[in-house]
Design a protein around this motif. Sequence first.
Motif, PDB file in Angstrom:
ATOM      1  N   GLY A 278       0.811  -1.212   0.000  1.00  0.00           N
ATOM      2  CA  GLY A 278       0.000   0.000   0.000  1.00  0.00           C
ATOM      3  C   GLY A 278       0.837   1.251   0.000  1.00  0.00           C
ATOM      4  N   TYR A 279       0.445   2.201   0.810  1.00  0.00           N
ATOM      5  CA  TYR A 279       1.024   3.550   0.847  1.00  0.00           C
ATOM      6  C   TYR A 279       2.549   3.520   0.823  1.00  0.00           C
ATOM      7  CZ  TYR A 279       1.860   8.295   2.638  1.00  0.00           C
ATOM      8  OH  TYR A 279       2.278   9.594   2.813  1.00  0.00           O
ATOM      9  N   ARG A 280       3.117   4.248  -0.125  1.00  0.00           N
ATOM     10  CA  ARG A 280       4.552   4.405  -0.346  1.00  0.00           C
ATOM     11  C   ARG A 280       5.248   3.123  -0.800  1.00  0.00           C
ATOM     12  NH1 ARG A 280       6.956   8.400   4.418  1.00  0.00           N
ATOM     13  NH2 ARG A 280       5.796  10.277   3.784  1.00  0.00           N
ATOM     14  N   LYS A 281       4.521   2.021  -0.905  1.00  0.00           N
ATOM     15  CA  LYS A 281       5.133   0.767  -1.333  1.00  0.00           C
ATOM     16  C   LYS A 281       4.355   0.129  -2.483  1.00  0.00           C
ATOM     17  CE  LYS A 281       6.905  -0.244   3.304  1.00  0.00           C
ATOM     18  NZ  LYS A 281       6.941  -1.230   4.413  1.00  0.00           N
ATOM     19  N   MET A 282       3.519   0.942  -3.144  1.00  0.00           N
ATOM     20  CA  MET A 282       2.645   0.390  -4.189  1.00  0.00           C
ATOM     21  C   MET A 282       3.419  -0.303  -5.309  1.00  0.00           C
ATOM     22  SD  MET A 282      -0.725   0.960  -3.741  1.00  0.00           S
ATOM     23  CE  MET A 282      -1.499   1.320  -5.306  1.00  0.00           C
ATOM     24  N   ASN A 283       4.610   0.195  -5.596  1.00  0.00           N
ATOM     25  CA  ASN A 283       5.354  -0.366  -6.731  1.00  0.00           C
ATOM     26  C   ASN A 283       6.338  -1.439  -6.316  1.00  0.00           C
ATOM     27  OD1 ASN A 283       7.122   1.313  -5.400  1.00  0.00           O
ATOM     28  ND2 ASN A 283       8.011   2.226  -7.243  1.00  0.00           N
ATOM     29  N   ARG A 284       6.284  -1.879  -5.056  1.00  0.00           N
ATOM     30  CA  ARG A 284       7.171  -2.961  -4.631  1.00  0.00           C
ATOM     31  C   ARG A 284       6.701  -4.289  -5.219  1.00  0.00           C
ATOM     32  NH1 ARG A 284       9.566  -2.336   1.477  1.00  0.00           N
ATOM     33  NH2 ARG A 284      10.688  -0.386   1.094  1.00  0.00           N
ATOM     34  N   THR A 285       7.647  -5.167  -5.433  1.00  0.00           N
ATOM     35  CA  THR A 285       7.343  -6.452  -6.060  1.00  0.00           C
ATOM     36  C   THR A 285       7.070  -7.516  -4.997  1.00  0.00           C
ATOM     37  OG1 THR A 285       8.769  -5.883  -7.930  1.00  0.00           O
ATOM     38  CG2 THR A 285       8.189  -8.196  -7.649  1.00  0.00           C
ATOM     39  N   SER A 286       6.027  -8.288  -5.212  1.00  0.00           N
ATOM     40  CA  SER A 286       5.707  -9.433  -4.357  1.00  0.00           C
ATOM     41  C   SER A 286       6.135 -10.712  -5.077  1.00  0.00           C
ATOM     42  CB  SER A 286       4.207  -9.500  -4.063  1.00  0.00           C
ATOM     43  OG  SER A 286       3.796  -8.386  -3.310  1.00  0.00           O
ATOM     44  N   TYR A 287       6.759 -11.620  -4.343  1.00  0.00           N
ATOM     45  CA  TYR A 287       7.259 -12.868  -4.918  1.00  0.00           C
ATOM     46  C   TYR A 287       6.580 -14.072  -4.277  1.00  0.00           C
ATOM     47  CZ  TYR A 287      11.144 -10.149  -6.857  1.00  0.00           C
ATOM     48  OH  TYR A 287      11.899  -9.230  -7.544  1.00  0.00           O
ATOM     49  N   SER A 288       6.484 -15.137  -5.029  1.00  0.00           N
ATOM     50  CA  SER A 288       6.034 -16.412  -4.498  1.00  0.00           C
ATOM     51  C   SER A 288       6.578 -17.517  -5.388  1.00  0.00           C
ATOM     52  CB  SER A 288       4.500 -16.461  -4.443  1.00  0.00           C
ATOM     53  OG  SER A 288       4.057 -17.627  -3.789  1.00  0.00           O
ATOM     54  N   TYR A 289       6.448 -18.747  -4.908  1.00  0.00           N
ATOM     55  CA  TYR A 289       6.872 -19.902  -5.681  1.00  0.00           C
ATOM     56  C   TYR A 289       5.716 -20.900  -5.764  1.00  0.00           C
ATOM     57  CZ  TYR A 289      11.669 -18.250  -5.100  1.00  0.00           C
ATOM     58  OH  TYR A 289      12.806 -17.498  -5.130  1.00  0.00           O
ATOM     59  N   PHE A 290       5.711 -21.681  -6.804  1.00  0.00           N
ATOM     60  CA  PHE A 290       4.719 -22.746  -6.906  1.00  0.00           C
ATOM     61  C   PHE A 290       5.269 -23.864  -7.774  1.00  0.00           C
ATOM     62  CE2 PHE A 290       3.825 -20.117 -10.619  1.00  0.00           C
ATOM     63  CZ  PHE A 290       3.537 -21.036 -11.609  1.00  0.00           C
ATOM     64  N   ARG A 291       4.591 -25.001  -7.708  1.00  0.00           N
ATOM     65  CA  ARG A 291       4.991 -26.142  -8.541  1.00  0.00           C
ATOM     66  C   ARG A 291       3.860 -26.532  -9.479  1.00  0.00           C
ATOM     67  NH1 ARG A 291       9.024 -30.250  -5.322  1.00  0.00           N
ATOM     68  NH2 ARG A 291      10.198 -28.669  -4.202  1.00  0.00           N
ATOM     69  N   ALA A 292       4.250 -27.085 -10.599  1.00  0.00           N
ATOM     70  CA  ALA A 292       3.301 -27.563 -11.604  1.00  0.00           C
ATOM     71  C   ALA A 292       3.720 -28.950 -12.039  1.00  0.00           C
ATOM     72  CB  ALA A 292       3.273 -26.611 -12.799  1.00  0.00           C
ATOM     73  N   ASP A 293       2.754 -29.716 -12.519  1.00  0.00           N
ATOM     74  CA  ASP A 293       3.060 -31.054 -13.006  1.00  0.00           C
ATOM     75  C   ASP A 293       2.130 -31.387 -14.166  1.00  0.00           C
ATOM     76  OD1 ASP A 293       0.574 -32.022 -11.873  1.00  0.00           O
ATOM     77  OD2 ASP A 293       1.579 -32.092  -9.937  1.00  0.00           O
ATOM     78  N   LYS A 294       2.227 -32.610 -14.626  1.00  0.00           N
ATOM     79  CA  LYS A 294       1.469 -33.039 -15.804  1.00  0.00           C
ATOM     80  C   LYS A 294      -0.030 -32.854 -15.630  1.00  0.00           C
ATOM     81  CE  LYS A 294       0.702 -37.201 -18.606  1.00  0.00           C
ATOM     82  NZ  LYS A 294       1.088 -38.612 -18.790  1.00  0.00           N
ATOM     83  N   ALA A 295      -0.524 -33.068 -14.421  1.00  0.00           N
ATOM     84  CA  ALA A 295      -1.966 -32.932 -14.160  1.00  0.00           C
ATOM     85  C   ALA A 295      -2.353 -31.503 -13.821  1.00  0.00           C
ATOM     86  CB  ALA A 295      -2.381 -33.865 -13.029  1.00  0.00           C
ATOM     87  N   ASN A 296      -1.439 -30.770 -13.195  1.00  0.00           N
ATOM     88  CA  ASN A 296      -1.726 -29.405 -12.728  1.00  0.00           C
ATOM     89  C   ASN A 296      -0.801 -28.434 -13.442  1.00  0.00           C
ATOM     90  OD1 ASN A 296      -3.578 -30.141 -10.288  1.00  0.00           O
ATOM     91  ND2 ASN A 296      -1.760 -31.419 -10.037  1.00  0.00           N
ATOM     92  N   HIS A 297      -1.156 -28.106 -14.668  1.00  0.00           N
ATOM     93  CA  HIS A 297      -0.271 -27.306 -15.515  1.00  0.00           C
ATOM     94  C   HIS A 297      -0.867 -25.943 -15.877  1.00  0.00           C
ATOM     95  CE1 HIS A 297      -2.788 -28.685 -18.940  1.00  0.00           C
ATOM     96  NE2 HIS A 297      -2.778 -29.838 -18.294  1.00  0.00           N
ATOM     97  N   LEU A 298      -1.945 -25.550 -15.203  1.00  0.00           N
ATOM     98  CA  LEU A 298      -2.545 -24.235 -15.432  1.00  0.00           C
ATOM     99  C   LEU A 298      -2.313 -23.344 -14.216  1.00  0.00           C
ATOM    100  CD1 LEU A 298      -5.987 -25.155 -17.052  1.00  0.00           C
ATOM    101  CD2 LEU A 298      -3.826 -24.643 -18.181  1.00  0.00           C
TER     102      LEU A 298
END
Length: 558
Positions: A278-298
């Motif tokens: 929010g305030y004064r940090k609107m342009n900061r980047t948020s990161y996360s990780y996830f995994r995908a596989d043959k069944a869950n590829h979307l």
Amino acid sequence: MIRGVLFFVIFYFSPVSVFGYRCDRRPYGATTQSTASDGRFRLTVVGAEGVYIPEQLYVVKIRTNDNEARFIYFIISAEGDMKPDPRNPRRLISHLAGEVRPQDFGTAKFSDRCPNSVEQVISNLKSSVEVYWQAPPSGNGCVTLRAMVAENDDLWFEDGPPLTQKLCEDSRQPDDVSPQLNYECSICDDAKYEISFRGIWSRNTHPLHFPENPKLPRYSSFVGASHAADYILWAPGTLASDGLKELAENADSSKLEAEIIEKIGDGIRTLIKGKGHGYRKMNRTSYSYFRADKANHLLSTVVAIYPSPDWFLGVARFELCLEDNTWLKERELNLYPWDAGTDSGVSYESPNIPTVPQDAVKRVQMSSYDRNSPFYETDMKDMLPFGKMQIKLVKTYHRNCEEAAEGETPGPDKDGDGEDRQEPEEPSRYQNSGNDGGENPIQPDPESQDNCPVSQWQPWDCEGKCVDGKREGYRRVDRFHIVNGVVVDDTKPSYKKLVPKECLNKYKMSSTEECTEDCSSDEERNTAVERRIGNPIAPGHPWVSKKRDLPKEIVSLE
């Protein structure tokens, strides 16, 4: 008489009649008029949510909405919008509508009586049918795809929303568009991705009706999931869930997270979550990780913009498994607002006006004629995005195809690796967040100010002699100035030219602390040649090591 026949021939084959002509799609032998659609049959264009990518190949389906309905006859047609003939403005001609063609010539053929259409080959009972549609080149506006479906000679349906789809050319850049869905994904290896969201919405980028109170605008948490093809977190044309409604209206992601967690292992592989800013940090980047596989590829993601009636950003059913059955390496997407269909406000700070009955998810209305709208007379192609999402393949995990075929997939990522499930915890003061192979993005120290950002503390090795399996000594920690997202190495000659003067002496940039660690004489021998002197390495910069004055037997190891 001859002149009349000539006139008829010219008229029949004129551009108006060939491209704008509506043929009679009545089933052969039918004597009744068409019946209003009862919703049991539906026409869908796979991967095209109200828009099409020029010249892309799509699959068009007629399917039933229950397990009982069947049909015998069908026709699928593509029709372009009408426009004035540039050679004769008083006459109308049609835009190109692309090409409809059979996918399986055993079930469909080109129609003998309707232009740009396909119809059944045999009159057997069917529950679904698929054909191809090649979208027209750019500049042809909107295309209407129509279907006729007949249960028998006397009961047949055509047109209406379930059997008609109007698609308009996508005005976004190709990099903003999701790849075509790959229903036949056959990748054996699992994939780990880094996903990031960076906000762009501000008074400078989107000034019209931007909230006056600078402390009010913010982004909600960045939430999403990697999932299977039969799961829908959200999609254009669907109704928003209670969780999406709560996020879009109030920037509260808790209910949506609960909905995702409930489906982990049943259509969802990973819950994705990044921090909202929010305030004064609107342009900061948020990161996360996830995994995908043959069944869950979307991949599907959402992040709300607040305040707003019910507007959010995100991607729906983004394909990670490419047509050549390789994992998508990297993609950056521009994000524009979607309307959750639960509130009828027209501006960021509109009062709460519930939409009754609830409407389907759709694009926020652009080119609005309402002066209270921030999109008054604004076209999306002329508007800056509200955020950017970047997807980056970090690594793959080898699995043999036999294991994948047997469904021996790793457990769901509900409480698995934290880095796969959500953004890592706030780093400690001395955590090294440098870029080690691309998995740990460089982030500003939370103690630093936005106008003078510095990196988080970067630890150096513990320096001291190894005595009886223990090394006791001192460790120096440093941090570095960040200019335009790049760490500035203070050992470089251009250091003071790059860093603004007001930032040079603003923070303490180094410190020394006592340290103790386990060690061994073998470790001492093998790592001594790699120890360095001088200043530690700035994140993102190459390591230029210098050798210590070592005993001859250690130097000989090189």
